[in-house]
Design a protein around this motif. Structure first.
Motif, PDB file in Angstrom:
ATOM      1  N   PHE A 126       0.840  -1.281  -0.011  1.00  0.00           N
ATOM      2  CA  PHE A 126      -0.143  -0.001   0.000  1.00  0.00           C
ATOM      3  C   PHE A 126       0.808   1.327   0.127  1.00  0.00           C
ATOM      4  O   PHE A 126       0.578   2.025  -0.786  1.00  0.00           O
ATOM      5  N   PHE A 127       1.917   1.241   0.588  1.00  0.00           N
ATOM      6  CA  PHE A 127       2.774   2.470   1.083  1.00  0.00           C
ATOM      7  C   PHE A 127       3.787   2.743  -0.047  1.00  0.00           C
ATOM      8  O   PHE A 127       4.380   3.841  -0.185  1.00  0.00           O
ATOM      9  N   ASN A 128       4.200   1.622  -0.535  1.00  0.00           N
ATOM     10  CA  ASN A 128       5.506   1.738  -1.414  1.00  0.00           C
ATOM     11  C   ASN A 128       5.272   0.971  -2.931  1.00  0.00           C
ATOM     12  O   ASN A 128       5.570   1.791  -3.797  1.00  0.00           O
ATOM     13  N   ILE A 129       5.124  -0.292  -2.844  1.00  0.00           N
ATOM     14  CA  ILE A 129       4.896  -0.774  -4.144  1.00  0.00           C
ATOM     15  C   ILE A 129       3.826  -0.388  -4.985  1.00  0.00           C
ATOM     16  O   ILE A 129       4.271   0.096  -6.248  1.00  0.00           O
ATOM     17  N   MET A 130       2.600  -0.167  -4.538  1.00  0.00           N
ATOM     18  CA  MET A 130       1.603   0.479  -5.530  1.00  0.00           C
ATOM     19  C   MET A 130       1.906   1.962  -5.857  1.00  0.00           C
ATOM     20  O   MET A 130       1.747   2.273  -7.098  1.00  0.00           O
ATOM     21  N   PRO A 131       2.248   2.818  -4.828  1.00  0.00           N
ATOM     22  CA  PRO A 131       2.635   4.238  -5.483  1.00  0.00           C
ATOM     23  C   PRO A 131       3.742   4.120  -6.351  1.00  0.00           C
ATOM     24  O   PRO A 131       3.595   5.038  -7.487  1.00  0.00           O
ATOM     25  N   ASN A 132       4.873   3.404  -6.207  1.00  0.00           N
ATOM     26  CA  ASN A 132       6.071   3.485  -7.198  1.00  0.00           C
ATOM     27  C   ASN A 132       5.566   2.980  -8.512  1.00  0.00           C
ATOM     28  O   ASN A 132       6.166   3.557  -9.470  1.00  0.00           O
ATOM     29  N   GLN A 133       4.572   1.876  -8.499  1.00  0.00           N
ATOM     30  CA  GLN A 133       4.186   1.377  -9.652  1.00  0.00           C
ATOM     31  C   GLN A 133       3.369   2.334 -10.594  1.00  0.00           C
ATOM     32  O   GLN A 133       3.392   2.601 -11.766  1.00  0.00           O
ATOM     33  N   ARG A 134       2.459   3.137  -9.816  1.00  0.00           N
ATOM     34  CA  ARG A 134       1.606   4.309 -10.443  1.00  0.00           C
ATOM     35  C   ARG A 134       2.774   5.386 -10.991  1.00  0.00           C
ATOM     36  O   ARG A 134       2.317   5.912 -12.177  1.00  0.00           O
ATOM     37  N   LYS A 135       3.667   5.514 -10.358  1.00  0.00           N
ATOM     38  CA  LYS A 135       4.581   6.644 -10.998  1.00  0.00           C
ATOM     39  C   LYS A 135       5.244   6.090 -12.091  1.00  0.00           C
ATOM     40  O   LYS A 135       5.370   6.756 -13.114  1.00  0.00           O
ATOM     41  N   MET A 136       5.858   4.789 -12.309  1.00  0.00           N
ATOM     42  CA  MET A 136       6.296   4.232 -13.299  1.00  0.00           C
ATOM     43  C   MET A 136       5.261   4.213 -14.558  1.00  0.00           C
ATOM     44  O   MET A 136       5.701   4.603 -15.716  1.00  0.00           O
ATOM     45  N   VAL A 137       3.988   3.860 -14.423  1.00  0.00           N
ATOM     46  CA  VAL A 137       3.053   3.786 -15.397  1.00  0.00           C
ATOM     47  C   VAL A 137       2.848   5.210 -15.909  1.00  0.00           C
ATOM     48  O   VAL A 137       2.626   5.439 -17.096  1.00  0.00           O
ATOM     49  N   ALA A 138       2.792   6.178 -15.169  1.00  0.00           N
ATOM     50  CA  ALA A 138       2.621   7.537 -15.588  1.00  0.00           C
ATOM     51  C   ALA A 138       3.711   7.956 -16.330  1.00  0.00           C
ATOM     52  O   ALA A 138       3.481   8.821 -17.418  1.00  0.00           O
ATOM     53  N   ALA A 139       4.871   7.604 -15.882  1.00  0.00           N
ATOM     54  CA  ALA A 139       5.878   8.191 -16.763  1.00  0.00           C
ATOM     55  C   ALA A 139       6.242   7.442 -18.101  1.00  0.00           C
ATOM     56  O   ALA A 139       6.409   7.940 -19.163  1.00  0.00           O
ATOM     57  N   VAL A 140       5.927   6.385 -17.963  1.00  0.00           N
ATOM     58  CA  VAL A 140       5.724   5.500 -19.340  1.00  0.00           C
ATOM     59  C   VAL A 140       4.619   6.102 -20.624  1.00  0.00           C
ATOM     60  O   VAL A 140       4.895   6.359 -21.563  1.00  0.00           O
ATOM     61  N   ALA A 141       3.546   6.424 -19.870  1.00  0.00           N
ATOM     62  CA  ALA A 141       2.424   7.001 -20.524  1.00  0.00           C
ATOM     63  C   ALA A 141       2.668   8.418 -21.017  1.00  0.00           C
ATOM     64  O   ALA A 141       2.371   8.804 -22.140  1.00  0.00           O
ATOM     65  N   GLY A 142       3.668   8.896 -20.260  1.00  0.00           N
ATOM     66  CA  GLY A 142       3.846  10.474 -20.572  1.00  0.00           C
ATOM     67  C   GLY A 142       5.168  10.542 -21.317  1.00  0.00           C
ATOM     68  O   GLY A 142       5.663  11.857 -21.376  1.00  0.00           O
ATOM     69  N   LYS A 143       5.704   9.555 -21.525  1.00  0.00           N
ATOM     70  CA  LYS A 143       7.326   9.490 -22.268  1.00  0.00           C
ATOM     71  C   LYS A 143       8.298  10.299 -21.515  1.00  0.00           C
ATOM     72  O   LYS A 143       8.874  11.001 -21.878  1.00  0.00           O
ATOM     73  N   GLN A 144       8.140  10.012 -20.142  1.00  0.00           N
ATOM     74  CA  GLN A 144       9.049  10.411 -19.191  1.00  0.00           C
ATOM     75  C   GLN A 144      10.210   9.658 -18.639  1.00  0.00           C
ATOM     76  O   GLN A 144      10.041   8.407 -18.882  1.00  0.00           O
TER      77      GLN A 144
END
Length: 426
Positions: free
Chosen positions: A191-209
């Motif tokens: 809840f505190f680490n794995i999911m938030p970091n994976q959301r950041k990764m998905v957002a970065a890939v989607a935004g080509k960052q």
């Protein structure tokens, strides 16, 4: 309360199903990550970091892990989170149903520490969420940059929690609270680490960052922590069926030793997944488990309460079983009305339990099979009988599965006598 038993059954069933899904996914992804191989060049050109081929269920599977991410985010992306969340939620619900609603019977042991239900529950919640907070703070501190120091600190946290729990609660209650702490840490990692970091990764890939490598490294570290916790947690989940562990005078040492050995054995399989087979780990783990079994089973002197039945009912009960049967509800022609005052009825119930139950449910059992009180339920003293009264009446008069296989031949009249006693004490 039969409805509470049914609720406990369904929640426990769901908890086991959710736990199997969570731990199964944990085992699979650790194995998968450790078995990825360098792909052919054409795959590397597409950004694939590692791949794996497998056969299962009559078909071939090709698994690929990207170094960065796919060129385009897929329409359907599977997230693995509800296995953890449902396991924790159902486990915490079960903790409340069994150990908090039934605190006087399952959580509190006066011979360990005399606590009120509210105090015992407060200590239990403090142990779980206090330990979780300490772990999370340590993960977010500079200590997380020093794996060895962090590992030692984590082991110390679990050891201290195990010791405190056994000084506050009954044996079963202590073990289950250590398990609840470990389960909360594991779910908290998701809840505190794995999911938030994976959301950041998905957002970065989607935004080509660019992806921060720390996101993946941090999530992977938490996943590894969870992986090593799985076998100790599974032991705690089944430990309430084995009172020789939690009823031992040094039960916290038993718990620590078994958890450490289980994590060590898990280490063998983690190494094996990356091609490093070290049978010495498995052999030493088996020897350690055998040594623990010998130590726990070695004869020892258990503490024993000297008080039995309260003074006001301590007169010798000379009524024979036939007399008890004749006086039981309705059998003497009195339409179920009792001719005994409370003290006499208490004494009769005490005699019935002494005759039919105490050979197994004692601090020093004399039964030829059960050498430790099943589920930690002891009925040596009147205080014990009062403490476990709801369980005694349910198992002897409702489900009627006690005495075990009715090996002491408890009669229906004696069961009715227990039911009458319980009804009058309400």
């Amino acid at each position: 309360m039969p409805w509470l038993d049914w609720l406990s059954l369904f929640v426990r069933w769901f908890h086991v199903i959710a736990g199997v899904a969570w731990i199964g996914a944990s085992f699979y992804f650790i194995w998968l990550d450790n078995n990825l191989r360098t792909p052919p060049q054409w795959k590397q050109d597409k950004g694939i970091k590692g791949d794996l081929w497998a056969i299962h269920g009559g078909g071939f599977y090709e698994v690929a892990k990207y170094a960065y991410g796919p060129e385009k985010m897929p329409d359907t992306l599977h997230w693995f989170k509800w296995e953890a969340y449902t396991t924790w939620l159902s486990g915490f619900a079960l903790l409340i149903i069994v150990y908090y609603f039934g605190a006087s019977a399952y959580l509190i042991d006066p011979s360990v520490k005399a606590l009120s239900p509210s105090m015992a529950i407060s200590l239990g919640l403090g142990l779980i969420f206090g330990g979780l907070a300490l772990y999370e703070l340590a993960c977010r501190s500079p200590l997380a940059n020093y794996p060895l120091a962090f590992g030692v600190g984590l082991v110390l946290l679990i050891c201290v929690a195990s010791y405190l729990a056994t000084q506050w609660f009954s044996g079963r209650g202590a073990y289950i609270h250590v398990g609840a702490l470990i389960g909360s840490i594991m779910a908290g990692n998701v809840f505190f680490n794995i999911m938030p970091n994976q959301r950041k990764m998905v957002a970065a890939v989607a935004g080509k960052q660019d992806i921060d490598p720390q996101w993946g490294a941090s999530a992977k570290l938490r996943s590894v922590h969870n992986n090593y916790f799985t076998l100790p947690l599974l032991f705690i989940m089944i430990s309430n069926h084995y009172p020789m562990t939690y009823q031992h005078p040094q039960s916290y040492l038993v718990l620590i030793a078994i958890m450490a050995t289980a994590a060590w054995i898990r280490h063998f399989f983690n190494l094996r997944h990356v091609g490093r087979t070290k049978p010495g780990i498995l052999i030493s783990g088996a020897i350690a488990m055998a040594a623990i079994a010998v130590w726990v089973s070695w004869p020892h002197t258990a503490p024993h309460e000297t008080s039995t039945v309260p003074a006001h009912i301590s007169t010798t009960v000379t009524a024979s079983n036939a007399e008890l049967n004749a006086k039981s509800a309705g059998i003497d022609g009195s339409n179920g009305e009792s001719h005994s005052d409370g003290s006499e009825l208490n004494a009769q119930v005490s005699q019935i339990i002494a005759q039919h139950c105490v050979s197994c449910h004692s601090r020093k059992p004399t039964d030829d099979i059960f050498k430790v009180a099943p589920l930690g339920v002891v009925l040596d003293s009147w205080q014990d009988i009062e403490r476990y009264a709801p369980q005694v009446v349910r198992r002897t008069t409702v489900t009627k599965d006690m005495p075990f296989l009715n090996k002491t031949n408890m009669t229906e009249a004696e069961r009715q006598r227990i039911a009458l006693w319980f009804a009058q004490r309400q």
